[in-house]
Design an enzyme around this catalytic site. Structure first.
Site, PDB file in Angstrom:
ATOM      1  CB  THR A  62      42.994  40.008 -15.185  1.00 52.99           C
ATOM      2  OG1 THR A  62      43.099  38.809 -14.393  1.00 52.99           O
ATOM      3  CG2 THR A  62      44.240  40.188 -16.033  1.00 52.99           C
ATOM      4  CB  CYS A  98      44.093  39.612  -8.866  1.00 50.33           C
ATOM      5  SG  CYS A  98      43.154  38.846 -10.202  1.00 50.33           S
ATOM      6  CG  ASP A 111      47.256  39.952  -7.001  1.00 50.89           C
ATOM      7  OD1 ASP A 111      46.874  41.129  -7.185  1.00 50.89           O
ATOM      8  OD2 ASP A 111      47.526  39.177  -7.940  1.00 50.89           O
ATOM      9  CG  HIS A 158      19.739  38.384 -13.891  1.00 45.55           C
ATOM     10  ND1 HIS A 158      19.534  38.049 -15.211  1.00 45.55           N
ATOM     11  CD2 HIS A 158      18.976  39.479 -13.672  1.00 45.55           C
ATOM     12  CE1 HIS A 158      18.678  38.904 -15.761  1.00 45.55           C
ATOM     13  NE2 HIS A 158      18.341  39.787 -14.847  1.00 45.55           N
ATOM     14  CG  HIS A 169      16.874  35.739 -11.628  1.00 45.15           C
ATOM     15  ND1 HIS A 169      17.366  35.534 -12.907  1.00 45.15           N
ATOM     16  CD2 HIS A 169      16.046  36.806 -11.722  1.00 45.15           C
ATOM     17  CE1 HIS A 169      16.880  36.455 -13.722  1.00 45.15           C
ATOM     18  NE2 HIS A 169      16.063  37.230 -13.019  1.00 45.15           N
TER      19      HIS A 169
END
Ligand code: RB5
Length: 169
Positions: A72, A70, A13, A103, A138
């Protein structure tokens, strides 16, 4: 990492436009093929749109992996993870960049432009690109994630069928 089989989808963004451009230049310098889904300037946009573009490119096979950004990294990772088959990992350090590949076989990396120094972001990208999935136990856990997606899809389809049936009655 086998560069010839990699094509990286990129999306961000407005808050992460500058960092996306830096990541893009970095990927190009590494010789990687990429597809940039935008955004292409700092005008305000909605991060779910770019999560969707990147996620669809990855699950369709058009791109091998994706990087979403973005402010955060939180919103765009939440949105990307709504797409069945996407395993988006929000990483702020090198340990999680490695672990999410080993993992979780994370096929999308999410970065927060308002959280990370650009140099660390590029180092995270490098670790995430070069680390292979460890498989074994995994894979069993990833299969359970797929099981959750499949169960939700079936339940959703049943709910829709019930609604259609009620409308007919
Ligand atoms: C945009 O202002 C901001 O909300 C967005 O970039 C992101 O941080 C959301 O999770």
């Amino acid at each position: 990492m086998n560069n010839s089989s990699e094509k990286i989808a990129l999306g961000c963004d407005h808050a992460a436009y500058q960092l996306k451009e830096q990541v893009k230049a970095h990927l190009k310098a590494l010789g990687l093929e990429l597809k940039d889904f935008g955004t292409f300037d700092e005008s305000s946009v909605d991060y779910p749109d770019y999560a969707f573009f990147v996620g669809k490119a990855v699950v369709s096979g058009e791109c091998s992996r994706g990087i979403v950004l973005c402010g955060t990294g939180i919103g765009i990772s939440i949105a990307a993870n709504k797409i069945p088959g996407i395993r988006a990992a929000l990483c702020h350090d090198l340990f999680t960049a490695q672990a999410c590949r080993e993992h979780n076989n994370a096929n999308v990396l999410a970065l927060g432009a308002r959280v990370l120094e650009p140099q660390l972001a590029l180092e995270i990208v490098d670790v995430w690109l070069k680390t292979e999935f460890a498989g074994d136990r995994h894979q069993r856990r990833l299969d359970k994630i797929t099981g959750i997606e499949d169960t939700c899809a079936v339940e959703h389809a049943q709910e829709l069928a019930n609604i259609v049936q009620e409308q007919k009655n």
